[in-house]
Scaffold this active site. Structure first.
Site, PDB file in Angstrom:
ATOM      1  CG  ASN A  66       7.014  -2.935   1.725  1.00 48.75           C
ATOM      2  OD1 ASN A  66       7.249  -2.729   0.537  1.00 48.75           O
ATOM      3  ND2 ASN A  66       6.736  -4.142   2.188  1.00 48.75           N
ATOM      4  N   GLY A  71       3.250  -4.119  -4.942  1.00 50.09           N
ATOM      5  CA  GLY A  71       2.617  -2.941  -4.367  1.00 50.09           C
ATOM      6  C   GLY A  71       1.197  -3.274  -3.968  1.00 50.09           C
ATOM      7  CB  THR A  79      -4.787  -5.407  -3.963  1.00 45.14           C
ATOM      8  OG1 THR A  79      -4.049  -6.419  -3.247  1.00 45.14           O
ATOM      9  CG2 THR A  79      -5.881  -6.073  -4.778  1.00 45.14           C
ATOM     10  CB  THR A 123      -1.252   0.022  -7.607  1.00 46.99           C
ATOM     11  OG1 THR A 123      -1.592   1.069  -6.698  1.00 46.99           O
ATOM     12  CG2 THR A 123      -0.316   0.549  -8.677  1.00 46.99           C
ATOM     13  CD  GLU A 141       4.666 -11.818  -5.631  1.00 49.35           C
ATOM     14  OE1 GLU A 141       4.774 -12.749  -6.440  1.00 49.35           O
ATOM     15  OE2 GLU A 141       4.113 -11.929  -4.525  1.00 49.35           O
ATOM     16  CB  CYS A 145       3.233  -7.939   1.583  1.00 49.69           C
ATOM     17  SG  CYS A 145       4.752  -8.712   1.053  1.00 49.69           S
ATOM     18  CD  GLU A 155       8.524 -10.964  -7.191  1.00 52.23           C
ATOM     19  OE1 GLU A 155       8.169 -10.774  -6.016  1.00 52.23           O
ATOM     20  OE2 GLU A 155       9.064 -10.097  -7.878  1.00 52.23           O
TER      21      GLU A 155
HETATM   22  O1  TXE Z   1       1.579   1.153  -3.147  1.00 52.12           O
HETATM   23  P1  TXE Z   1       1.400   1.459  -4.662  1.00 52.12           P
HETATM   24  P2  TXE Z   1       1.805   2.185  -2.027  1.00 52.12           P
HETATM   25  C1  TXE Z   1      -0.031  -1.982  -0.006  1.00 52.12           C
HETATM   26  C2  TXE Z   1      -0.282  -1.363   1.337  1.00 52.12           C
HETATM   27  C3  TXE Z   1      -0.213   0.100   1.041  1.00 52.12           C
HETATM   28  C4  TXE Z   1      -0.851   0.153  -0.312  1.00 52.12           C
HETATM   29  C5  TXE Z   1      -0.430   1.381  -1.074  1.00 52.12           C
HETATM   30  O2  TXE Z   1      -1.590  -1.674   1.777  1.00 52.12           O
HETATM   31  O3  TXE Z   1      -0.946   0.867   1.967  1.00 52.12           O
HETATM   32  O4  TXE Z   1      -0.346  -0.995  -0.993  1.00 52.12           O
HETATM   33  O5  TXE Z   1       0.980   1.494  -0.898  1.00 52.12           O
HETATM   34  C6  TXE Z   1       3.801   2.607  -8.347  1.00 52.12           C
HETATM   35  N1  TXE Z   1       0.975   2.397 -12.634  1.00 52.12           N
HETATM   36  N2  TXE Z   1       1.371  -2.365  -0.200  1.00 52.12           N
HETATM   37  O6  TXE Z   1       1.197   3.512  -2.279  1.00 52.12           O
HETATM   38  O7  TXE Z   1       0.603   2.661  -4.960  1.00 52.12           O
HETATM   39  C7  TXE Z   1       4.267   3.470  -7.200  1.00 52.12           C
HETATM   40  O8  TXE Z   1       4.863   4.666  -7.663  1.00 52.12           O
HETATM   41  C8  TXE Z   1       2.190   1.901 -12.388  1.00 52.12           C
HETATM   42  C9  TXE Z   1       1.700  -3.763  -0.177  1.00 52.12           C
HETATM   43  O9  TXE Z   1       3.267   2.133  -1.872  1.00 52.12           O
HETATM   44  O10 TXE Z   1       0.939   0.178  -5.153  1.00 52.12           O
HETATM   45  C10 TXE Z   1       5.245   2.543  -6.500  1.00 52.12           C
HETATM   46  O11 TXE Z   1       6.493   2.565  -7.146  1.00 52.12           O
HETATM   47  N3  TXE Z   1       2.833   2.046 -11.192  1.00 52.12           N
HETATM   48  C11 TXE Z   1       2.988  -4.005  -0.920  1.00 52.12           C
HETATM   49  C12 TXE Z   1       4.588   1.176  -6.664  1.00 52.12           C
HETATM   50  O12 TXE Z   1       3.668   1.310  -7.747  1.00 52.12           O
HETATM   51  C13 TXE Z   1       2.173   2.698 -10.209  1.00 52.12           C
HETATM   52  C14 TXE Z   1       4.081  -3.096  -0.504  1.00 52.12           C
HETATM   53  C15 TXE Z   1       3.806   0.734  -5.431  1.00 52.12           C
HETATM   54  O13 TXE Z   1       2.906   1.771  -5.139  1.00 52.12           O
HETATM   55  C16 TXE Z   1       0.881   3.237 -10.390  1.00 52.12           C
HETATM   56  C17 TXE Z   1       3.626  -1.719  -0.521  1.00 52.12           C
HETATM   57  C18 TXE Z   1       0.280   3.060 -11.671  1.00 52.12           C
HETATM   58  N4  TXE Z   1      -0.935   3.535 -11.926  1.00 52.12           N
HETATM   59  C19 TXE Z   1       2.294  -1.386  -0.362  1.00 52.12           C
HETATM   60  N5  TXE Z   1       0.499   3.819  -9.209  1.00 52.12           N
HETATM   61  C20 TXE Z   1       3.497  -5.426  -0.768  1.00 52.12           C
HETATM   62  N6  TXE Z   1       2.784  -6.391  -1.330  1.00 52.12           N
HETATM   63  O14 TXE Z   1       4.536  -5.623  -0.175  1.00 52.12           O
HETATM   64  C21 TXE Z   1       1.514   3.651  -8.344  1.00 52.12           C
HETATM   65  N7  TXE Z   1       2.522   2.977  -8.930  1.00 52.12           N
END
Ligand code: TXE
Length: 480
Positions: A150, A226, A228, A230, A248, A282, A461
């Site tokens: 994002n 990322g 919750t 994940t 986070e 977020c 952080e």
């Molecule tokens: O997040 P992911 P995504 C929320 C928001 C969004 C949802 C999914 O609701 O719709 O999360 O978004 C890596 N082991 N936020 O798909 O999947 C992945 O490659 C290790 C809130 O972007 O969590 C990426 O680099 N890493 C958030 C990172 O994790 C893994 C901002 C984030 O991906 C993994 C973005 C694994 N098993 C989304 N699977 C905020 N708090 O700002 C994926 N990744």
């Protein structure tokens, strides 16, 4: 077609497996680049390079590391427009937003931690005339940093800057959805004098590359931003390995609007806190709670303002909302709007995909959407949608406002609009959140602790919290 490469041991290189992933431009829906489809072998190579580079990087000392990070900051700033163009192209956000927020904040992240490390204090504890204790905060070697799509460069640098400043080397993975600016930055590292192996960027899919970083036995700490779900998966893998974790995660942030607020200031800011970056921050306020006596006035004025927002070409100055980051994400957000209506929600404006024409016809655009008539316990008000969608709920008392605000599994940010100072302190204390903004939104002092409670994450952080995360504290006790 441009190929976005890994940075491992100071060299830009493709994945060892030779595979490539498509990278899309959300504005058009078209594939514009190929990304190294890395796996555990690339992570292993990066970890070995990082460990080789660690002694010299640490021995460089705070001044030496600070100077290298300041050079990198300067190089990014010198190409701010290029980075902003890349960020907008990769994420779909308005170019003006990338130019005003994303890239300047990435520069600020490096500058902040390059100077913070020079003033990072350690404590001493004197036991009368018996002994003296001092706290020695040392880097632990190699940090794993995993970031989302994002705010790509903004959140990527928010992790690697303190890790590097503290003296660690880094194995980092940006989101495969938005890898471009991390790749651009990696081409500057040699010029900045960041030695080979100090910063390693391994691109690719989360379950392959992110999971390999999380599980690697020679990476003792993981900093993740990322979703919750994940975050929970990362914690599941890391826990039996006793790794340090900074998580986070998501949010479902409340905006509490009391009738005694400064109405115009509140309205102007609430439009921003609802829809900046297409609602993909977020920290966005997705649940707007309004004192009943003000509800009708707020609803009508807010809907008028939202209807006037322009959804369009991210490159156009007049654009307020660009494209959401991916087709999957667009379909997820549209499905939530359908769900909201199924739960009894009344869509006051927006609610549909925006169909542009010409080159943008296949882009992923959603109209900013305002929904009322939903209670606190429905899925729409419980789950993170992470798109241009907000709900309105009225309340009669301060207690009811707090009950509504705290009624989700999340606890990241919150916004309070009131002119009553006593209420400000009461409400701020009662909110289950890591951040409370009062009569403002997204004012950020990088010294402050940043993070959430409940399912919004673990740890903080920012400032000394980040430098303490990226060091291990050792107490040395010396008999006098
Ligand atoms: O997040 P992911 P995504 C929320 C928001 C969004 C949802 C999914 O609701 O719709 O999360 O978004 C890596 N082991 N936020 O798909 O999947 C992945 O490659 C290790 C809130 O972007 O969590 C990426 O680099 N890493 C958030 C990172 O994790 C893994 C901002 C984030 O991906 C993994 C973005 C694994 N098993 C989304 N699977 C905020 N708090 O700002 C994926 N990744």
């Amino acid at each position: 077609m441009e190929q976005l490469l890994n940075l491992i041991d100071g060299e830009l290189r493709p994945a060892m497996g030779g595979g490539w992933l498509d990278v899309h431009a959300p504005a058009t829906g078209a594939v514009y680049a190929q990304l190294a489809d890395s796996d555990a072998r690339d992570v292993d190579m990066a970890v070995e390079a990082a460990h080789r580079a660690f002694p010299a990087w640490n021995a460089l000392g705070r001044e030496g590391r600070s100077a290298a990070l300041l050079r990198l900051a300067h190089l990014i700033e010198a190409d701010l427009d290029g980075f902003a163009q890349d960020e907008s192209r990769d994420n779909g956000k308005p170019l003006a937003l990338a130019r005003r927020v994303d890239i300047p904040r990435a520069v600020a992240n490096f500058r902040f931690f390059a100077t913070a490390i020079l003033h990072f204090p350690s404590e001493a504890h004197l036991m009368d005339d018996i002994a003296v204790n001092y706290t020695d905060r040392q880097p632990f070697g190699v940090a794993g940093c995993i970031s989302p799509w994002n705010l790509p460069l903004y959140l990527f640098t928010w992790k690697i800057a303190p890790a590097l400043a503290a003296g660690n080397c880094v194995v980092a993975k940006p989101s495969e959805v938005t890898p471009l600016t991390a790749y651009r930055m990696s081409t500057l590292c040699k010029v900045a004098g960041i030695p080979p192996g100090v910063l390693n960027i391994v691109h690719g899919l989360g379950p392959k590359v992110g999971a390999a970083i999380t599980a690697h036995p020679r990476i003792p700490a993981i900093s993740f931003t990322g979703g919750t779900r994940t975050g929970a998966e990362i914690a599941r893998v890391a826990a039996p390995l006793f790794k340090k974790l900074s998580l986070e995660l998501g949010g479902k942030n409340p905006v509490l609007v009391f009738a005694d607020c400064d109405f115009d200031d509140m309205l102007n800011t609430t439009v921003r806190s609802s829809f900046t970056n297409q609602g993909q921050i977020c920290l966005c306020g997705s649940r707007i709670l309004v004192e009943r006596s003000l509800y009708a006035r707020f609803r009508d004025a807010f809907v008028d303002r939202v209807r006037a927002l322009r959804v369009g070409d991210p490159g156009a100055e007049a654009t307020d909302l660009g494209a959401v980051v991916s087709k999957d994400h667009m379909e997820k957000v549209l499905a939530y709007i359908e769900l909201a209506q199924g739960e009894g929600g009344r869509v006051l404006c927006g609610g549909q995909r925006v169909q542009l024409d010409g080159a943008l016809a296949n882009g992923w655009y959603i109209a900013p959407t305002v929904i009322e008539n939903l209670g606190p316990q429905c899925r729409t008000n419980q789950e993170e949608i992470f798109g241009p969608v907000v709900t309105l709920q009225p309340f009669d008392t301060e207690e009811e406002a707090l009950s509504l605000a705290n009624a989700t599994p999340y606890g990241l940010a919150s916004v309070v609009w009131t002119s009553d100072v006593k209420r400000t302190h009461r409400v701020a204390r009662a909110l289950q959140a890591g951040i409370v903004w009062v009569n403002c939104w997204m004012l950020r002092d990088l010294r402050t602790p940043f993070g959430g409670v409940k399912q919004s994450g673990v740890g903080r952080e920012g400032g000394v919290d980040a430098l303490r995360f990226f060091t291990e504290a050792k107490n040395v006790c010396i008999k006098l």
